[in-house]
Structures are given as C-alpha cells and as structure tokens.
Scaffold this motif. Sequence first.
Motif, PDB file in Angstrom:
ATOM      1  N   ALA A   1     -39.253 -45.402   3.496  1.00 48.90           N
ATOM      2  CA  ALA A   1     -38.496 -45.789   2.307  1.00 48.90           C
ATOM      3  C   ALA A   1     -36.992 -45.670   2.554  1.00 48.90           C
ATOM      4  CB  ALA A   1     -38.919 -44.931   1.117  1.00 48.90           C
ATOM      5  N   ARG A   2     -36.573 -44.611   3.243  1.00 50.43           N
ATOM      6  CA  ARG A   2     -35.151 -44.434   3.562  1.00 50.43           C
ATOM      7  C   ARG A   2     -34.661 -45.586   4.439  1.00 50.43           C
ATOM      8  NH1 ARG A   2     -35.325 -39.879   6.263  1.00 50.43           N
ATOM      9  NH2 ARG A   2     -35.339 -40.976   8.221  1.00 50.43           N
ATOM     10  N   ASP A   3     -35.453 -45.972   5.443  1.00 50.63           N
ATOM     11  CA  ASP A   3     -35.075 -47.080   6.316  1.00 50.63           C
ATOM     12  C   ASP A   3     -34.940 -48.385   5.533  1.00 50.63           C
ATOM     13  OD1 ASP A   3     -35.066 -45.330   8.460  1.00 50.63           O
ATOM     14  OD2 ASP A   3     -37.020 -45.971   9.227  1.00 50.63           O
ATOM     15  N   THR A   4     -35.832 -48.608   4.584  1.00 50.30           N
ATOM     16  CA  THR A   4     -35.766 -49.812   3.745  1.00 50.30           C
ATOM     17  C   THR A   4     -34.510 -49.792   2.884  1.00 50.30           C
ATOM     18  OG1 THR A   4     -38.171 -50.007   3.698  1.00 50.30           O
ATOM     19  CG2 THR A   4     -36.958 -51.144   1.950  1.00 50.30           C
ATOM     20  N   ALA A   5     -34.182 -48.646   2.294  1.00 49.74           N
ATOM     21  CA  ALA A   5     -32.981 -48.529   1.469  1.00 49.74           C
ATOM     22  C   ALA A   5     -31.724 -48.802   2.303  1.00 49.74           C
ATOM     23  CB  ALA A   5     -32.916 -47.151   0.822  1.00 49.74           C
ATOM     24  N   ILE A   6     -31.677 -48.263   3.527  1.00 53.94           N
ATOM     25  CA  ILE A   6     -30.534 -48.506   4.418  1.00 53.94           C
ATOM     26  C   ILE A   6     -30.425 -49.991   4.738  1.00 53.94           C
ATOM     27  CG2 ILE A   6     -29.654 -48.168   6.765  1.00 53.94           C
ATOM     28  CD1 ILE A   6     -30.823 -45.293   6.601  1.00 53.94           C
ATOM     29  N   GLU A   7     -31.540 -50.612   5.061  1.00 53.52           N
ATOM     30  CA  GLU A   7     -31.549 -52.041   5.405  1.00 53.52           C
ATOM     31  C   GLU A   7     -31.005 -52.874   4.239  1.00 53.52           C
ATOM     32  OE1 GLU A   7     -35.075 -55.220   5.968  1.00 53.52           O
ATOM     33  OE2 GLU A   7     -35.196 -53.471   7.288  1.00 53.52           O
ATOM     34  N   ARG A   8     -31.410 -52.542   3.037  1.00 54.79           N
ATOM     35  CA  ARG A   8     -30.940 -53.276   1.858  1.00 54.79           C
ATOM     36  C   ARG A   8     -29.452 -53.052   1.611  1.00 54.79           C
ATOM     37  NH1 ARG A   8     -36.278 -52.339  -2.008  1.00 54.79           N
ATOM     38  NH2 ARG A   8     -37.632 -53.677  -0.744  1.00 54.79           N
ATOM     39  N   MET A   9     -28.977 -51.830   1.842  1.00 54.87           N
ATOM     40  CA  MET A   9     -27.555 -51.526   1.688  1.00 54.87           C
ATOM     41  C   MET A   9     -26.740 -52.328   2.709  1.00 54.87           C
ATOM     42  SD  MET A   9     -25.606 -47.856   2.231  1.00 54.87           S
ATOM     43  CE  MET A   9     -26.143 -47.779   3.953  1.00 54.87           C
ATOM     44  N   VAL A  10     -27.197 -52.345   3.952  1.00 57.06           N
ATOM     45  CA  VAL A  10     -26.507 -53.090   5.013  1.00 57.06           C
ATOM     46  C   VAL A  10     -26.496 -54.587   4.701  1.00 57.06           C
ATOM     47  CG1 VAL A  10     -26.668 -53.772   7.449  1.00 57.06           C
ATOM     48  CG2 VAL A  10     -26.862 -51.356   6.813  1.00 57.06           C
ATOM     49  N   ASP A  11     -27.619 -55.117   4.199  1.00 59.56           N
ATOM     50  CA  ASP A  11     -27.671 -56.539   3.836  1.00 59.56           C
ATOM     51  C   ASP A  11     -26.630 -56.878   2.773  1.00 59.56           C
ATOM     52  OD1 ASP A  11     -29.723 -57.022   5.628  1.00 59.56           O
ATOM     53  OD2 ASP A  11     -31.307 -57.021   4.100  1.00 59.56           O
ATOM     54  N   GLU A  12     -26.466 -56.001   1.779  1.00 56.51           N
ATOM     55  CA  GLU A  12     -25.460 -56.230   0.741  1.00 56.51           C
ATOM     56  C   GLU A  12     -24.058 -56.208   1.332  1.00 56.51           C
ATOM     57  OE1 GLU A  12     -23.765 -54.339  -3.420  1.00 56.51           O
ATOM     58  OE2 GLU A  12     -25.785 -53.788  -2.802  1.00 56.51           O
ATOM     59  N   ALA A  13     -23.808 -55.269   2.250  1.00 51.79           N
ATOM     60  CA  ALA A  13     -22.485 -55.190   2.893  1.00 51.79           C
ATOM     61  C   ALA A  13     -22.203 -56.449   3.713  1.00 51.79           C
ATOM     62  CB  ALA A  13     -22.407 -53.941   3.771  1.00 51.79           C
ATOM     63  N   LYS A  14     -23.199 -56.943   4.427  1.00 49.66           N
ATOM     64  CA  LYS A  14     -23.026 -58.174   5.222  1.00 49.66           C
ATOM     65  C   LYS A  14     -22.685 -59.356   4.322  1.00 49.66           C
ATOM     66  CE  LYS A  14     -25.960 -56.997   9.156  1.00 49.66           C
ATOM     67  NZ  LYS A  14     -27.245 -57.272   9.842  1.00 49.66           N
ATOM     68  N   LYS A  15     -23.323 -59.441   3.157  1.00 59.96           N
ATOM     69  CA  LYS A  15     -23.046 -60.537   2.222  1.00 59.96           C
ATOM     70  C   LYS A  15     -21.596 -60.509   1.751  1.00 59.96           C
ATOM     71  CE  LYS A  15     -27.739 -60.939   0.476  1.00 59.96           C
ATOM     72  NZ  LYS A  15     -28.661 -60.640  -0.632  1.00 59.96           N
ATOM     73  N   ARG A  16     -21.000 -59.321   1.727  1.00 61.88           N
ATOM     74  CA  ARG A  16     -19.594 -59.185   1.322  1.00 61.88           C
ATOM     75  C   ARG A  16     -18.633 -59.359   2.492  1.00 61.88           C
ATOM     76  NH1 ARG A  16     -19.188 -54.429  -3.180  1.00 61.88           N
ATOM     77  NH2 ARG A  16     -21.117 -54.918  -4.262  1.00 61.88           N
ATOM     78  N   GLY A  17     -19.154 -59.546   3.704  1.00 57.90           N
ATOM     79  CA  GLY A  17     -18.306 -59.728   4.872  1.00 57.90           C
ATOM     80  C   GLY A  17     -17.795 -58.432   5.466  1.00 57.90           C
ATOM     81  N   ALA A  18     -18.478 -57.341   5.211  1.00 58.53           N
ATOM     82  CA  ALA A  18     -18.035 -56.028   5.702  1.00 58.53           C
ATOM     83  C   ALA A  18     -18.281 -55.874   7.200  1.00 58.53           C
ATOM     84  CB  ALA A  18     -18.771 -54.919   4.951  1.00 58.53           C
TER      85      ALA A  18
END
Length: 108
Positions: A57-74
């Motif tokens: 579950a922690r790995d999934t939460a991290i993956e989702r956080m990273v995906d959101e950051a990528k969408k913002r161009g981070a």
Amino acid sequence: MQFSTTPDIPGKIITENLGIVAGNVVQSKHVGRDLMAGLKSIVGGEIAGYTEMLADARDTAIERMVDEAKKRGADAIVNVRFTTSAIMANASEILAYGTAVKLQSQDK
C-alpha cells in the motif's frame, strides 16, 4: 523521479515550488489475513501478511504521489511524509505527500 524526506536534494537548487502532491490508497483486510492475525496475536510476533500488505500500500501511495508530481512537471518531491488512518473497521488509508519542486544543478 527523486523524492526525499528532507527539505532539499543534495547538489540541487530548488527553483520553483509547484505545490503539495499526494497519493493515497485505502486497503482492506483480507478475511484469511484477519484469521491468521487473530491466531498470531495469541502467541505474539510479527504478522507478516499485514506487513506485506502495508508495504504494498505504501508503494502504491508513493507511485500515485510521483505520478501527480510528473503531471505538474516536477523534477523532485521534497519533505515527503506518510500518514495512516483507519477509515472503517476493516480498512486503513496510507497517504504519502510532499512538495513538488523544479530543480537546477548547483555550480561548484
């Protein structure tokens, strides 16, 4: 993408703050795991099934956080934190959150 629990990334300069990004997952307990956990609680020790479930579950939460950051161009996420909460009797949430940032290499 780099992410860190610290407020910076070594060797980089934060040039822009893109805001908070988060990823979460609500994980329910499997009936079989609950039965084994109940038995394990009698004799004590680690409940490996729950440990594995929470790690996934922690790995999934991290993956989702990273995906959101990528969408913002981070380029990175700093000040990453984790939190958990009970949603209902048989379900828990894991939330990963941090600040998405743009980076520049430091000139030495």
